[in-house]
Motif scaffolding. Structure first.
Motif, PDB file in Angstrom:
ATOM      1  N   GLY A 228     -12.046   3.677 -10.693  1.00 34.28           N
ATOM      2  CA  GLY A 228     -10.711   4.222 -10.488  1.00 34.28           C
ATOM      3  C   GLY A 228      -9.806   3.198  -9.819  1.00 34.28           C
ATOM      4  O   GLY A 228     -10.259   2.195  -9.269  1.00 34.28           O
ATOM      5  N   LEU A 229      -8.516   3.473  -9.818  1.00 33.33           N
ATOM      6  CA  LEU A 229      -7.546   2.565  -9.211  1.00 33.33           C
ATOM      7  C   LEU A 229      -6.561   3.386  -8.387  1.00 33.33           C
ATOM      8  O   LEU A 229      -5.877   4.255  -8.915  1.00 33.33           O
ATOM      9  CB  LEU A 229      -6.795   1.785 -10.293  1.00 33.33           C
ATOM     10  CG  LEU A 229      -5.847   0.698  -9.791  1.00 33.33           C
ATOM     11  CD1 LEU A 229      -6.636  -0.413  -9.127  1.00 33.33           C
ATOM     12  CD2 LEU A 229      -5.005   0.152 -10.930  1.00 33.33           C
ATOM     13  N   PRO A 230      -6.495   3.138  -7.083  1.00 31.08           N
ATOM     14  CA  PRO A 230      -5.514   3.855  -6.269  1.00 31.08           C
ATOM     15  C   PRO A 230      -4.108   3.315  -6.527  1.00 31.08           C
ATOM     16  O   PRO A 230      -3.934   2.154  -6.889  1.00 31.08           O
ATOM     17  CB  PRO A 230      -5.964   3.562  -4.837  1.00 31.08           C
ATOM     18  CG  PRO A 230      -6.666   2.245  -4.934  1.00 31.08           C
ATOM     19  CD  PRO A 230      -7.313   2.221  -6.285  1.00 31.08           C
ATOM     20  N   ALA A 231      -3.125   4.166  -6.352  1.00 28.72           N
ATOM     21  CA  ALA A 231      -1.718   3.759  -6.489  1.00 28.72           C
ATOM     22  C   ALA A 231      -0.908   4.575  -5.487  1.00 28.72           C
ATOM     23  O   ALA A 231      -0.600   5.738  -5.724  1.00 28.72           O
ATOM     24  CB  ALA A 231      -1.220   3.995  -7.909  1.00 28.72           C
ATOM     25  N   ILE A 232      -0.591   3.970  -4.349  1.00 27.21           N
ATOM     26  CA  ILE A 232       0.039   4.707  -3.250  1.00 27.21           C
ATOM     27  C   ILE A 232       1.561   4.577  -3.326  1.00 27.21           C
ATOM     28  O   ILE A 232       2.101   3.466  -3.368  1.00 27.21           O
ATOM     29  CB  ILE A 232      -0.479   4.204  -1.906  1.00 27.21           C
ATOM     30  CG1 ILE A 232      -1.984   4.484  -1.802  1.00 27.21           C
ATOM     31  CG2 ILE A 232       0.262   4.880  -0.755  1.00 27.21           C
ATOM     32  CD1 ILE A 232      -2.603   4.048  -0.506  1.00 27.21           C
ATOM     33  N   LEU A 233       2.205   5.726  -3.365  1.00 33.58           N
ATOM     34  CA  LEU A 233       3.663   5.794  -3.272  1.00 33.58           C
ATOM     35  C   LEU A 233       4.035   5.857  -1.792  1.00 33.58           C
ATOM     36  O   LEU A 233       3.608   6.765  -1.077  1.00 33.58           O
ATOM     37  CB  LEU A 233       4.174   7.018  -4.021  1.00 33.58           C
ATOM     38  CG  LEU A 233       5.682   7.284  -3.924  1.00 33.58           C
ATOM     39  CD1 LEU A 233       6.478   6.158  -4.563  1.00 33.58           C
ATOM     40  CD2 LEU A 233       6.014   8.623  -4.576  1.00 33.58           C
ATOM     41  N   VAL A 266      -6.248   2.970   5.635  1.00 37.32           N
ATOM     42  CA  VAL A 266      -4.791   3.052   5.486  1.00 37.32           C
ATOM     43  C   VAL A 266      -4.138   2.896   6.867  1.00 37.32           C
ATOM     44  O   VAL A 266      -4.439   3.645   7.801  1.00 37.32           O
ATOM     45  CB  VAL A 266      -4.391   4.395   4.848  1.00 37.32           C
ATOM     46  CG1 VAL A 266      -2.873   4.483   4.719  1.00 37.32           C
ATOM     47  CG2 VAL A 266      -5.082   4.553   3.492  1.00 37.32           C
ATOM     48  N   GLU A 267      -3.234   1.913   6.979  1.00 34.74           N
ATOM     49  CA  GLU A 267      -2.580   1.621   8.258  1.00 34.74           C
ATOM     50  C   GLU A 267      -1.063   1.672   8.077  1.00 34.74           C
ATOM     51  O   GLU A 267      -0.519   1.031   7.181  1.00 34.74           O
ATOM     52  CB  GLU A 267      -2.984   0.236   8.762  1.00 34.74           C
ATOM     53  CG  GLU A 267      -4.484   0.120   9.048  1.00 34.74           C
ATOM     54  CD  GLU A 267      -4.877  -1.293   9.448  1.00 34.74           C
ATOM     55  OE1 GLU A 267      -4.034  -2.202   9.277  1.00 34.74           O
ATOM     56  OE2 GLU A 267      -6.010  -1.480   9.914  1.00 34.74           O
ATOM     57  N   LEU A 332      -7.360  -1.904  -0.367  1.00 31.33           N
ATOM     58  CA  LEU A 332      -7.287  -2.368  -1.744  1.00 31.33           C
ATOM     59  C   LEU A 332      -5.958  -3.030  -2.092  1.00 31.33           C
ATOM     60  O   LEU A 332      -5.807  -3.541  -3.206  1.00 31.33           O
ATOM     61  CB  LEU A 332      -7.566  -1.216  -2.713  1.00 31.33           C
ATOM     62  CG  LEU A 332      -8.951  -0.565  -2.554  1.00 31.33           C
ATOM     63  CD1 LEU A 332      -9.137   0.560  -3.549  1.00 31.33           C
ATOM     64  CD2 LEU A 332     -10.055  -1.598  -2.735  1.00 31.33           C
ATOM     65  N   LEU A 333      -5.004  -3.034  -1.159  1.00 24.58           N
ATOM     66  CA  LEU A 333      -3.749  -3.732  -1.412  1.00 24.58           C
ATOM     67  C   LEU A 333      -3.930  -5.219  -1.172  1.00 24.58           C
ATOM     68  O   LEU A 333      -4.593  -5.648  -0.224  1.00 24.58           O
ATOM     69  CB  LEU A 333      -2.648  -3.213  -0.486  1.00 24.58           C
ATOM     70  CG  LEU A 333      -2.053  -1.831  -0.810  1.00 24.58           C
ATOM     71  CD1 LEU A 333      -1.057  -1.440   0.269  1.00 24.58           C
ATOM     72  CD2 LEU A 333      -1.373  -1.852  -2.174  1.00 24.58           C
TER      73      LEU A 333
END
Length: 346
Positions: A228-233, A266-267, A332-333
């Motif tokens: 899978g691939l995360p995509a954070i808005l 996540v920070e 992952l960024l």
């Protein structure tokens, strides 16, 4: 007085003829030989024996030595020899016949033994992202000595996968097939198939080629790890803008994972404009204030389709246009994401 006696002076003369029912065979098939011995002399050939000598590559399934006894003039006798072919190539099979009073004679027959064989190879990506397509290459090769015909190639996927495309094939999202009318010796035929997956995991894609007439088959598979691939808005809004000195406004920081995989570590941090005073902070994790900076504790996991919010309440302190900066970092960024929100104080 006179008397006469007639004396017949003669000799036996053996001939031998050896033949094979089918001189072109496949490895593993039986070769059937016929041996005929004839006495073409004018006296009896006594105690005739036939011996067959098989070359390497042929294995006997019947006796190789036959005692056929006496052969009268012009008399013939035949025997059958059966052998199994074990190797490919050209094989010369010699048979001989001899009598107690007749010289040895021999004859031979040649059989040509071929190998029917095929091979299938499948290759594809080791990794792919779910929702995308993985393209696989299928190569069928005739590795034998003879042409093959009416081959059927079948590609099958299991649970978790679907066939997205397969040029020239017929079937459904779980199984497709191609027909190969003819495939000469030494030649290959290629096909492609693309699959998709909606759930992360390790999935294998299998393919088989079958020649029903010759009872030949081979199979192969290619396995792919679907990720899978995360995509954070990353969104930041202020509830009041402009804001009076002494009045409050609120920054709402919203994170939405629009992807199909979780992101981690996540920070969220913020640097608030000097025209504003930080009154309070809250959110998915605890945080702390250091001067004009806000640092929220690390959120271990942001699941797919999940949304979290952080809130910073501020008060107008100095007249002027202030720019507040907000940063997002995750495991992952490749680099941090920044947002700037302008708030006018009057």
């Amino acid at each position: 007085p006179k008397a006469c006696l007639t004396v017949l002076v003669g000799a036996p003369l053996l001939t031998i003829d050896k033949s094979v029912v089918d001189e072109s065979l496949l490895s593993g098939e039986s070769a059937d030989f016929n041996i005929v011995v004839t006495n073409k002399g004018n006296t009896v050939a006594e105690n005739v024996v036939i011996v067959d000598s098989l070359p390497a590559g042929l294995t006997a399934k019947s006796p190789l030595e036959f005692t056929i006894g006496d052969l009268a003039p012009s008399e013939s006798k035949s025997v059958e020899v059966t052998a199994v072919t074990t190797n490919s190539g050209e094989f010369l099979n010699v048979a001989s016949a001899v009598g107690a009073n007749a010289e040895s004679v021999s004859d031979d027959a040649v059989v040509y033994v071929n190998t029917a064989a095929l091979e299938i190879i499948k290759s594809g990506p080791a990794e792919q992202y779910i929702g995308k397509r993985a393209k696989y290459q299928i190569v069928v090769t005739n590795t034998g000595d003879i042409a093959l015909s009416n081959l059927v190639v079948t590609d099958t996927v299991g649970n978790g996968l679907q066939i997205a495309s397969a040029a020239g094939a017929v079937g459904n999202p779980n199984m497709v097939s191609w027909d190969i009318a003819s495939l000469p010796a030494g030649q290959s035929k290629s096909f492609t198939v693309s699959t998709t997956a909606e759930i992360a995991g390790d999935y294998c894609n299998s393919v088989e080629v079958v020649d029903s007439a010759l009872k030949l088959s081979d199979s192969a598979q290619a396995c792919t790890t679907w990720k899978g691939l995360p995509a954070i808005l990353f969104e930041v809004i202020d509830t009041e803008d402009p804001v009076l000195v002494g009045d409050e406004s609120t920054y709402v920081i919203r994170l939405t994972n629009q992807g199909n995989a979780a992101d981690f570590n996540v920070e969220v941090t913020a640097d608030i404009a000097t025209q504003l005073e930080i009154l309070s902070i809250s959110g998915e994790t605890q945080g702390r204030v250091s001067g004009q900076s806000v640092i929220f504790d690390t959120l271990s996991t942001l699941a797919p389709k999940a949304t979290v919010e952080y809130v910073i309440v501020v008060e107008g302190r100095e007249i002027g246009g202030g720019r507040s900066n907000f940063q997002l970092n995750t495991k992952l960024l490749n680099s941090s994401i920044s947002e700037t929100e302008s708030t006018q104080v009057y």
